[in-house]
Design an enzyme around this catalytic site. Structure first.
Site, PDB file in Angstrom:
ATOM      1  N   PRO A   1      41.931  44.781  45.868  1.00  0.00           N
ATOM      2  CA  PRO A   1      42.817  45.640  45.295  1.00  0.00           C
ATOM      3  C   PRO A   1      43.044  45.491  43.717  1.00  0.00           C
ATOM      4  O   PRO A   1      42.678  44.709  43.316  1.00  0.00           O
ATOM      5  CB  PRO A   1      44.528  44.665  46.623  1.00  0.00           C
ATOM      6  CG  PRO A   1      43.521  44.593  47.894  1.00  0.00           C
ATOM      7  CD  PRO A   1      41.835  44.046  47.141  1.00  0.00           C
ATOM      8  N   CYS A   2      43.438  46.367  42.856  1.00  0.00           N
ATOM      9  CA  CYS A   2      43.626  46.776  42.238  1.00  0.00           C
ATOM     10  C   CYS A   2      44.660  46.287  41.308  1.00  0.00           C
ATOM     11  O   CYS A   2      44.847  46.283  40.111  1.00  0.00           O
ATOM     12  CB  CYS A   2      43.285  47.733  41.447  1.00  0.00           C
ATOM     13  SG  CYS A   2      44.328  49.162  42.099  1.00  0.00           S
ATOM     14  N   ASN A   3      45.966  45.550  42.399  1.00  0.00           N
ATOM     15  CA  ASN A   3      47.796  45.399  41.424  1.00  0.00           C
ATOM     16  C   ASN A   3      47.803  44.876  40.303  1.00  0.00           C
ATOM     17  O   ASN A   3      48.011  45.054  39.326  1.00  0.00           O
ATOM     18  CB  ASN A   3      48.552  45.148  42.679  1.00  0.00           C
ATOM     19  CG  ASN A   3      48.067  46.227  44.250  1.00  0.00           C
ATOM     20  OD1 ASN A   3      47.041  45.938  44.788  1.00  0.00           O
ATOM     21  ND2 ASN A   3      49.050  46.592  44.423  1.00  0.00           N
TER      22      ASN A   3
ATOM     23  N   TYR B   1      44.654  43.913  38.351  1.00  0.00           N
ATOM     24  CA  TYR B   1      43.876  44.202  37.673  1.00  0.00           C
ATOM     25  C   TYR B   1      44.131  45.471  36.591  1.00  0.00           C
ATOM     26  O   TYR B   1      43.781  45.649  35.598  1.00  0.00           O
ATOM     27  CB  TYR B   1      42.596  43.980  38.202  1.00  0.00           C
ATOM     28  CG  TYR B   1      42.240  42.850  38.420  1.00  0.00           C
ATOM     29  CD1 TYR B   1      42.106  41.904  38.227  1.00  0.00           C
ATOM     30  CD2 TYR B   1      42.124  42.435  40.129  1.00  0.00           C
ATOM     31  CE1 TYR B   1      41.924  40.454  38.575  1.00  0.00           C
ATOM     32  CE2 TYR B   1      41.355  42.129  40.818  1.00  0.00           C
ATOM     33  CZ  TYR B   1      41.229  40.604  40.327  1.00  0.00           C
ATOM     34  OH  TYR B   1      41.083  39.440  40.644  1.00  0.00           O
TER      35      TYR B   1
END
Length: 379
Positions: free
Chosen positions: A90-92, A94
């Site tokens: 998950p990129c939330n 970053y």
């Protein structure tokens, strides 16, 4: 040679479809090198249903729909041994759009389940994916920590910031992919290289993506959006490539908010360039807008920009489908990377470039020279 693939944070299946499409044949022996899906995991029910419908070949039980924390990693009856692992963690925390809490955020530590799976299954290779903002989260420390843990699993790493528009994807989408080759295989001559981009003249525009070939009206997930007359009238004044702050919009139609003049709010596509980044969330004005027609794109059009084929059916509400498409890895982008990995195993030469680490190294040089050297030692 067939590589059986496991996947964490699989989403609707962009990475997996790209892996399935990748295949190379050794020019002398005739041996085929390809990848097959074995099992996958995601926590979102609609994404799991989409993955099942498009990837699983009548084996829906191979998709484990649960939080990754509950996944029985190491249970061979449920998650058999694999040859390769993919995980777009998950990129939330970053993303540059968010607060960049990095490892301190709710989602930041979830990469560790990829590390756990690598330690457990010791796959021949892995491919990890995240947003470009990963480089700077926690003042650069998050990236170093993730690379360090992956390196300690016994893999030679090649992290690179891929600018997918430079690879023929009709969208400006910049993502870090980390390819890891198991150390013993690397020592035997399996050396992954970053594949070379195409010539700029060959880059695919948004117009080409949406019109060549045309999308049939009855294509799945192609419902036209509805807009108020005011929105349609405002759009009529916005030229291709411009947004809601275009100076030519009459005052009575202008948005009554301050700032964000460089944003993608009510921004039309430029038909002569790759699209701007497809996103999976956002309120009014963030749905991507056609360069000519006074409307937002359909989900099928967004899927075209993400290089999903038209027969790839997304399951869920319109907003759920929008989220799935926006969070996915571009199918053709994944294919390019996986094909380069397969060529590395097949011993087939291909054009390659040095991995892009300049931004990260320069950033850390400014902060602390020791950390720059530490990063360089990990790859």
């Amino acid at each position: 040679m067939i590589f059986k693939k496991g996947e964490l944070f699989s989403g609707p299946g962009g990475m997996s479809r790209g892996a399935n499409n990748a295949a190379v044949v050794h020019p002398e022996s005739g041996e085929e090198f390809r990848i097959e899906h074995l099992w996958a995991n995601d926590y979102d029910p609609d994404s799991c249903k989409t993955f099942e419908a498009n990837i699983c070949n009548d084996h829906p039980e191979s998709v484990h729909c649960s939080p990754v924390e509950e996944l029985p990693i190491g249970d061979r009856d449920k998650l058999p041994d694999i040859d390769c692992l993919a995980f777009g963690f998950p990129c939330n925390d970053y993303s540059q759009v968010g607060e960049q809490q990095g490892l301190d955020g709710k989602y930041g530590p979830l990469y560790s389940y990829g590390v756990k799976a690598i330690e457990e299954y010791k796959p021949k290779f892995f491919v990890a994916e995240n947003v470009g903002g990963l480089q700077n989260a926690n003042e650069g420390q998050a990236f170093i920590q993730i690379l360090k843990e992956l390196r300690e699993c016994g893999y030679v790493l090649t992290p690179h910031l891929y600018k997918f528009e430079e690879y023929g994807i009709p969208q400006s989408r910049h993502r870090i992919l980390i390819v890891g080759i198991r150390e013993d295989l690397h020592n035997q001559g399996v050396h992954f290289r970053v594949p070379s981009p195409i010539n700029k003249e060959q880059q695919r525009t948004s117009k080409e993506a949406l019109e060549d070939p045309p999308i049939f009206d009855y294509a799945p997930n192609h419902e036209l959006p509805k807009h108020t007359e005011r929105v349609k009238k405002m759009l009529s004044y916005i030229p291709p490539g411009f947004n809601a702050w275009y100076a030519g919009i009459p005052e009575d139609l202008q948005l009554k908010v301050k700032g964000a003049k460089l944003s993608s709010i009510y921004k039309r596509l430029d038909p002569n360039r790759p699209a701007y980044t497809v996103t999976g969330s956002g309120g009014g004005g963030t749905h991507m807008y056609h360069w000519q027609e006074n409307r937002a794109l359909t989900n099928r059009e967004r899927a075209r920009l993400q290089t999903f084929p038209d027969d790839f059916v997304f399951i869920g509400s319109k907003e759920s489908v929008r989220k799935q498409i926006g969070m996915a890895v571009p199918v053709d982008g994944a294919k390019i990377v996986f094909e380069a990995v397969l060529k590395s195993f097949a011993g087939i030469t291909y054009d390659w470039i040095e991995p892009e680490r300049k931004v990260q190294l320069e950033y850390l040089e400014d902060k602390q020279n020791k950390k720059a050297k530490e990063l360089a030692s990990l790859v």
